[in-house]
Design a protein around this motif. Structure first.
Motif, PDB file in Angstrom:
ATOM      1  N   ASN A 164       0.811  -1.212   0.000  1.00 41.76           N
ATOM      2  CA  ASN A 164       0.000   0.000   0.000  1.00 41.76           C
ATOM      3  C   ASN A 164       0.846   1.264   0.000  1.00 41.76           C
ATOM      4  N   VAL A 165       2.157   1.110   0.245  1.00 37.50           N
ATOM      5  CA  VAL A 165       3.064   2.252   0.270  1.00 37.50           C
ATOM      6  C   VAL A 165       4.302   1.931  -0.553  1.00 37.50           C
ATOM      7  N   LEU A 166       4.653   2.826  -1.442  1.00 42.37           N
ATOM      8  CA  LEU A 166       5.862   2.682  -2.248  1.00 42.37           C
ATOM      9  C   LEU A 166       6.724   3.914  -2.030  1.00 42.37           C
ATOM     10  N   ILE A 167       8.017   3.714  -1.838  1.00 43.64           N
ATOM     11  CA  ILE A 167       8.953   4.821  -1.687  1.00 43.64           C
ATOM     12  C   ILE A 167      10.127   4.578  -2.624  1.00 43.64           C
ATOM     13  N   HIS A 168      10.420   5.565  -3.456  1.00 41.23           N
ATOM     14  CA  HIS A 168      11.510   5.459  -4.422  1.00 41.23           C
ATOM     15  C   HIS A 168      12.297   6.760  -4.432  1.00 41.23           C
ATOM     16  N   LYS A 169      13.567   6.675  -4.768  1.00 40.78           N
ATOM     17  CA  LYS A 169      14.340   7.872  -5.071  1.00 40.78           C
ATOM     18  C   LYS A 169      13.870   8.370  -6.435  1.00 40.78           C
ATOM     19  N   ALA A 170      13.826   9.655  -6.604  1.00 38.47           N
ATOM     20  CA  ALA A 170      13.372  10.229  -7.875  1.00 38.47           C
ATOM     21  C   ALA A 170      14.195   9.687  -9.034  1.00 38.47           C
ATOM     22  N   ARG A 171      15.491   9.523  -8.831  1.00 36.80           N
ATOM     23  CA  ARG A 171      16.362   9.050  -9.919  1.00 36.80           C
ATOM     24  C   ARG A 171      16.022   7.623 -10.351  1.00 36.80           C
ATOM     25  N   GLU A 172      15.296   6.858  -9.514  1.00 41.50           N
ATOM     26  CA  GLU A 172      14.949   5.475  -9.831  1.00 41.50           C
ATOM     27  C   GLU A 172      13.612   5.345 -10.563  1.00 41.50           C
TER      28      GLU A 172
ATOM     29  N   LEU B  38       3.098  17.789  -9.017  1.00 45.28           N
ATOM     30  CA  LEU B  38       3.699  18.676  -8.022  1.00 45.28           C
ATOM     31  C   LEU B  38       3.881  20.100  -8.546  1.00 45.28           C
ATOM     32  N   GLY B  39       3.962  20.219  -9.862  1.00 45.72           N
ATOM     33  CA  GLY B  39       4.180  21.530 -10.456  1.00 45.72           C
ATOM     34  C   GLY B  39       5.621  21.999 -10.345  1.00 45.72           C
ATOM     35  N   ARG B  40       6.537  21.052 -10.203  1.00 47.61           N
ATOM     36  CA  ARG B  40       7.960  21.391 -10.111  1.00 47.61           C
ATOM     37  C   ARG B  40       8.788  20.169 -10.469  1.00 47.61           C
ATOM     38  N   ALA B  41      10.040  20.410 -10.777  1.00 44.69           N
ATOM     39  CA  ALA B  41      10.964  19.316 -11.089  1.00 44.69           C
ATOM     40  C   ALA B  41      11.409  18.639  -9.794  1.00 44.69           C
ATOM     41  N   LEU B  42      11.638  17.345  -9.884  1.00 44.02           N
ATOM     42  CA  LEU B  42      12.176  16.592  -8.755  1.00 44.02           C
ATOM     43  C   LEU B  42      13.693  16.631  -8.787  1.00 44.02           C
ATOM     44  N   LYS B  43      14.296  16.636  -7.601  1.00 43.66           N
ATOM     45  CA  LYS B  43      15.751  16.477  -7.509  1.00 43.66           C
ATOM     46  C   LYS B  43      16.022  14.977  -7.450  1.00 43.66           C
ATOM     47  N   ASP B  44      17.118  14.539  -8.045  1.00 45.71           N
ATOM     48  CA  ASP B  44      17.422  13.112  -8.106  1.00 45.71           C
ATOM     49  C   ASP B  44      17.463  12.437  -6.735  1.00 45.71           C
ATOM     50  N   ASP B  45      17.888  13.164  -5.702  1.00 42.88           N
ATOM     51  CA  ASP B  45      18.021  12.544  -4.381  1.00 42.88           C
ATOM     52  C   ASP B  45      16.750  12.648  -3.526  1.00 42.88           C
ATOM     53  N   GLU B  46      15.668  13.186  -4.090  1.00 41.36           N
ATOM     54  CA  GLU B  46      14.416  13.271  -3.339  1.00 41.36           C
ATOM     55  C   GLU B  46      13.731  11.907  -3.281  1.00 41.36           C
ATOM     56  N   ASP B  47      13.069  11.640  -2.166  1.00 39.22           N
ATOM     57  CA  ASP B  47      12.238  10.447  -2.041  1.00 39.22           C
ATOM     58  C   ASP B  47      10.836  10.779  -2.533  1.00 39.22           C
ATOM     59  N   VAL B  48      10.253   9.851  -3.244  1.00 43.01           N
ATOM     60  CA  VAL B  48       8.878   9.988  -3.709  1.00 43.01           C
ATOM     61  C   VAL B  48       8.093   8.838  -3.094  1.00 43.01           C
ATOM     62  N   SER B  49       7.042   9.167  -2.361  1.00 40.87           N
ATOM     63  CA  SER B  49       6.220   8.111  -1.762  1.00 40.87           C
ATOM     64  C   SER B  49       4.822   8.157  -2.361  1.00 40.87           C
ATOM     65  N   ILE B  50       4.287   6.990  -2.559  1.00 34.20           N
ATOM     66  CA  ILE B  50       2.936   6.839  -3.105  1.00 34.20           C
ATOM     67  C   ILE B  50       2.182   5.950  -2.137  1.00 34.20           C
ATOM     68  N   MET B  51       1.005   6.398  -1.719  1.00 32.42           N
ATOM     69  CA  MET B  51       0.184   5.628  -0.773  1.00 32.42           C
ATOM     70  C   MET B  51      -1.185   5.371  -1.385  1.00 32.42           C
ATOM     71  N   ALA B  52      -1.700   4.203  -1.121  1.00 31.69           N
ATOM     72  CA  ALA B  52      -3.058   3.868  -1.547  1.00 31.69           C
ATOM     73  C   ALA B  52      -3.800   3.333  -0.327  1.00 31.69           C
ATOM     74  N   PHE B  53      -4.974   3.864  -0.079  1.00 28.49           N
ATOM     75  CA  PHE B  53      -5.754   3.399   1.060  1.00 28.49           C
ATOM     76  C   PHE B  53      -7.230   3.634   0.785  1.00 28.49           C
ATOM     77  N   ALA B  54      -8.019   2.825   1.427  1.00 27.16           N
ATOM     78  CA  ALA B  54      -9.464   2.934   1.261  1.00 27.16           C
ATOM     79  C   ALA B  54      -9.982   4.128   2.060  1.00 27.16           C
ATOM     80  N   THR B  55     -10.894   4.856   1.484  1.00 24.06           N
ATOM     81  CA  THR B  55     -11.495   5.975   2.208  1.00 24.06           C
ATOM     82  C   THR B  55     -12.607   5.460   3.102  1.00 24.06           C
ATOM     83  N   HIS B  56     -12.976   6.284   4.037  1.00 20.56           N
ATOM     84  CA  HIS B  56     -14.102   5.946   4.913  1.00 20.56           C
ATOM     85  C   HIS B  56     -14.840   7.227   5.246  1.00 20.56           C
ATOM     86  N   GLU B  57     -16.063   7.075   5.624  1.00 19.43           N
ATOM     87  CA  GLU B  57     -16.868   8.238   5.987  1.00 19.43           C
ATOM     88  C   GLU B  57     -16.410   8.784   7.336  1.00 19.43           C
TER      89      GLU B  57
END
Length: 95
Positions: free
Chosen positions: A3-11, A24-43
């Motif tokens: 449910n969570v992925l973390i990668h370096k921008a360069r990867e 994001l509306g901006r360029a990523l730096k190669d050494d930045e971490d990028v995380s992606i999360m997926a989760f179910a919403t609830h009321e």
């Protein structure tokens, strides 16, 4: 699938990196971490459950406030800025 992925921008694949940069509306730096999360919403809670959640949160804030009263506002801000700089490389005050 995780449910969570973390990668370096360069990867990132070029098309993935381009999509993230567009969002994001901006360029990523190669050494930045990028995380992606997926989760179910609830009321959000309603009625009595909402009131109880609010009371619990307010109690938590009051406990935290009691513990920090011995620290000046300036000391607290300095500690916060130091912590942000440590956990977020490239963090700049006032942004």
């Amino acid at each position: 699938m995780p449910n969570v992925l973390i990668h370096k921008a360069r990867e990132l694949k070029p098309q993935t990196r381009a999509a993230v940069e567009a969002e994001l509306g901006r360029a990523l730096k190669d050494d930045e971490d990028v995380s992606i999360m997926a989760f179910a919403t609830h009321e959000a809670p309603v009625g009595e459950a909402r009131r109880q959640a609010s009371d619990k949160l307010q109690s938590h804030f009051e406990r935290v406030d009691k513990e920090r009263r011995s620290v000046s506002e300036e000391e607290a801000e300095t500690a916060l800025q130091e912590a942000l700089k440590k956990v977020r490389p490239g963090y700049r005050e006032g942004e």
